[in-house]
Design a protein around this motif. Sequence first.
Motif, PDB file in Angstrom:
ATOM      1  N   PHE A  96     -71.879 -90.427  29.074  1.00  0.00           N
ATOM      2  CA  PHE A  96     -73.164 -90.036  28.513  1.00  0.00           C
ATOM      3  C   PHE A  96     -74.298 -90.413  29.470  1.00  0.00           C
ATOM      4  N   LYS A  97     -75.311 -89.560  29.525  1.00  0.00           N
ATOM      5  CA  LYS A  97     -76.480 -89.861  30.346  1.00  0.00           C
ATOM      6  C   LYS A  97     -77.685 -89.127  29.788  1.00  0.00           C
ATOM      7  N   LEU A  98     -78.861 -89.622  30.128  1.00  0.00           N
ATOM      8  CA  LEU A  98     -80.102 -88.970  29.749  1.00  0.00           C
ATOM      9  C   LEU A  98     -80.476 -87.929  30.795  1.00  0.00           C
ATOM     10  N   PRO A  99     -81.188 -86.873  30.404  1.00  0.00           N
ATOM     11  CA  PRO A  99     -81.638 -85.895  31.403  1.00  0.00           C
ATOM     12  C   PRO A  99     -82.636 -86.520  32.362  1.00  0.00           C
ATOM     13  N   GLY A 100     -82.480 -86.179  33.625  1.00  0.00           N
ATOM     14  CA  GLY A 100     -83.313 -86.745  34.672  1.00  0.00           C
ATOM     15  C   GLY A 100     -82.456 -87.036  35.887  1.00  0.00           C
ATOM     16  N   ASP A 101     -83.049 -87.623  36.904  1.00  0.00           N
ATOM     17  CA  ASP A 101     -82.301 -87.945  38.122  1.00  0.00           C
ATOM     18  C   ASP A 101     -83.220 -88.717  39.057  1.00  0.00           C
ATOM     19  N   ILE A 110     -94.329 -88.322  38.520  1.00  0.00           N
ATOM     20  CA  ILE A 110     -94.340 -87.414  37.376  1.00  0.00           C
ATOM     21  C   ILE A 110     -93.953 -85.999  37.790  1.00  0.00           C
ATOM     22  N   GLU A 111     -94.469 -85.534  38.915  1.00  0.00           N
ATOM     23  CA  GLU A 111     -94.099 -84.199  39.384  1.00  0.00           C
ATOM     24  C   GLU A 111     -92.611 -84.118  39.687  1.00  0.00           C
ATOM     25  N   GLY A 112     -92.086 -85.152  40.323  1.00  0.00           N
ATOM     26  CA  GLY A 112     -90.664 -85.169  40.631  1.00  0.00           C
ATOM     27  C   GLY A 112     -89.818 -85.246  39.382  1.00  0.00           C
ATOM     28  N   PHE A 113     -90.252 -86.066  38.427  1.00  0.00           N
ATOM     29  CA  PHE A 113     -89.511 -86.205  37.180  1.00  0.00           C
ATOM     30  C   PHE A 113     -89.494 -84.885  36.412  1.00  0.00           C
ATOM     31  N   THR A 114     -90.641 -84.212  36.365  1.00  0.00           N
ATOM     32  CA  THR A 114     -90.709 -82.907  35.701  1.00  0.00           C
ATOM     33  C   THR A 114     -89.749 -81.917  36.343  1.00  0.00           C
ATOM     34  N   ALA A 115     -89.681 -81.945  37.666  1.00  0.00           N
ATOM     35  CA  ALA A 115     -88.764 -81.051  38.367  1.00  0.00           C
ATOM     36  C   ALA A 115     -87.307 -81.374  38.039  1.00  0.00           C
ATOM     37  N   ARG A 116     -86.974 -82.662  37.919  1.00  0.00           N
ATOM     38  CA  ARG A 116     -85.599 -83.029  37.571  1.00  0.00           C
ATOM     39  C   ARG A 116     -85.251 -82.578  36.152  1.00  0.00           C
ATOM     40  N   LEU A 117     -86.215 -82.696  35.231  1.00  0.00           N
ATOM     41  CA  LEU A 117     -85.974 -82.231  33.867  1.00  0.00           C
ATOM     42  C   LEU A 117     -85.754 -80.723  33.842  1.00  0.00           C
ATOM     43  N   ASP A 118     -86.536 -80.001  34.647  1.00  0.00           N
ATOM     44  CA  ASP A 118     -86.355 -78.549  34.725  1.00  0.00           C
ATOM     45  C   ASP A 118     -84.976 -78.199  35.277  1.00  0.00           C
ATOM     46  N   GLU A 119     -84.556 -78.923  36.297  1.00  0.00           N
ATOM     47  CA  GLU A 119     -83.249 -78.650  36.884  1.00  0.00           C
ATOM     48  C   GLU A 119     -82.137 -78.823  35.862  1.00  0.00           C
ATOM     49  N   ARG A 120     -82.270 -79.825  34.999  1.00  0.00           N
ATOM     50  CA  ARG A 120     -81.225 -80.104  34.018  1.00  0.00           C
ATOM     51  C   ARG A 120     -81.286 -79.164  32.819  1.00  0.00           C
ATOM     52  N   LEU A 121     -82.513 -78.944  32.287  1.00  0.00           N
ATOM     53  CA  LEU A 121     -82.595 -78.336  30.964  1.00  0.00           C
ATOM     54  C   LEU A 121     -83.481 -77.099  30.852  1.00  0.00           C
ATOM     55  N   ALA A 122     -84.238 -76.757  31.879  1.00  0.00           N
ATOM     56  CA  ALA A 122     -85.095 -75.578  31.764  1.00  0.00           C
ATOM     57  C   ALA A 122     -84.236 -74.323  31.657  1.00  0.00           C
ATOM     58  N   PRO A 123     -84.626 -73.375  30.799  1.00  0.00           N
ATOM     59  CA  PRO A 123     -83.824 -72.149  30.647  1.00  0.00           C
ATOM     60  C   PRO A 123     -83.930 -71.233  31.852  1.00  0.00           C
ATOM     61  N   SER A 132     -92.728 -66.159  24.913  1.00  0.00           N
ATOM     62  CA  SER A 132     -92.750 -67.611  24.753  1.00  0.00           C
ATOM     63  C   SER A 132     -93.912 -68.230  25.500  1.00  0.00           C
ATOM     64  N   HIS A 133     -94.515 -69.216  24.861  1.00  0.00           N
ATOM     65  CA  HIS A 133     -95.578 -69.993  25.514  1.00  0.00           C
ATOM     66  C   HIS A 133     -95.213 -71.474  25.428  1.00  0.00           C
ATOM     67  N   THR A 134     -93.945 -71.747  25.668  1.00  0.00           N
ATOM     68  CA  THR A 134     -93.465 -73.114  25.564  1.00  0.00           C
ATOM     69  C   THR A 134     -94.192 -74.011  26.556  1.00  0.00           C
ATOM     70  N   PRO A 135     -94.812 -75.085  26.104  1.00  0.00           N
ATOM     71  CA  PRO A 135     -95.532 -75.968  27.026  1.00  0.00           C
ATOM     72  C   PRO A 135     -94.571 -76.701  27.948  1.00  0.00           C
ATOM     73  N   SER A 136     -95.118 -77.230  29.012  1.00  0.00           N
ATOM     74  CA  SER A 136     -94.307 -78.011  29.927  1.00  0.00           C
ATOM     75  C   SER A 136     -93.896 -79.309  29.249  1.00  0.00           C
ATOM     76  N   TRP A 137     -93.081 -80.081  29.943  1.00  0.00           N
ATOM     77  CA  TRP A 137     -92.632 -81.358  29.391  1.00  0.00           C
ATOM     78  C   TRP A 137     -93.819 -82.282  29.161  1.00  0.00           C
ATOM     79  N   GLU A 138     -93.877 -82.856  27.991  1.00  0.00           N
ATOM     80  CA  GLU A 138     -94.923 -83.825  27.673  1.00  0.00           C
ATOM     81  C   GLU A 138     -94.356 -85.220  27.882  1.00  0.00           C
ATOM     82  N   ILE A 139     -94.611 -85.771  29.042  1.00  0.00           N
ATOM     83  CA  ILE A 139     -94.055 -87.064  29.417  1.00  0.00           C
ATOM     84  C   ILE A 139     -94.970 -88.161  28.879  1.00  0.00           C
ATOM     85  N   GLY A 140     -94.400 -88.992  28.013  1.00  0.00           N
ATOM     86  CA  GLY A 140     -95.175 -90.031  27.357  1.00  0.00           C
ATOM     87  C   GLY A 140     -95.020 -91.396  27.994  1.00  0.00           C
ATOM     88  N   ASP A 141     -94.897 -92.407  27.158  1.00  0.00           N
ATOM     89  CA  ASP A 141     -94.857 -93.793  27.627  1.00  0.00           C
ATOM     90  C   ASP A 141     -93.581 -94.078  28.419  1.00  0.00           C
TER      91      ASP A 141
END
Length: 240
Positions: A96-101, A110-123, A132-141
């Motif tokens: 098991f692992k969380l999305p990211g890299d 943040i830009e790099g993290f967003t790109a890693r999330l897109d690589e894993r899970l973006a359609p 669709s007007h799906t917003p980008s990843w909302e990276i919180g705390d």
Amino acid sequence: MTTITEAARYTTVIPPPSGGFSQRQQKTIRLYPVSNYTFGTKEAQPEEDSSVTARLQRLQDHYEQYGMRRTCEGVLVCHEHGHPHILMLQIANAFFKLPGDYLQPGEDEIEGFTARLDERLAPVPAQQPSDSHTPSWEIGDCIAQWWRPNFESFTYPFIPPHVTRPKECKKMYLITLPKHKVLSVPKNMKLLAVPLFELYDNSARYGSQLSAIPQYLSRYNFEFVDENDVVIGRSPALTI
């Protein structure tokens, strides 16, 4: 000897805070049901390393050339039956692992993290609705930091006192999911919604990092809504 009566004269009575016991509670986060999300598939993303030894060797090569590796992972939270669930990748029906890299050297966090999330899970474009007007990843705390002191598998939620040059820092970020989102999963992975009660104190199955997620999230209040955006529950349900 000072009597109880005499001691009372020197005792300062501290009144209870005017805001109540929850006055410094973190913001309430709205969680949508897992049924709100559409899950597709895309091309497989094989692991870069064939073994743990190879992975640690690649880490050492990275450190010698660029210094400490920076890794970011996302804690994506939704709900099922009024209980928080974490969207988690499973590889080979076991790991098991969380999305990211890890981030590239010199890459913005943040830009790099967003790109890693897109690589894993973006359609892929074919799976993304045209309207669709799906917003980008909302990276919180940033809810946790884990450190790898040496070229070994062991990581710690602190830097041991004798370590001056950790080899990797892994950050976990809370990701607030929108009401609807399309997520595409690599064919060689599964995306599972794992409840907090399954993760808690279950390091034997999920490892020390993932099993600690319930503690990280305990500082938040959650509001559960259904498919029609109607609030159906809250956690904690008690007013303190």
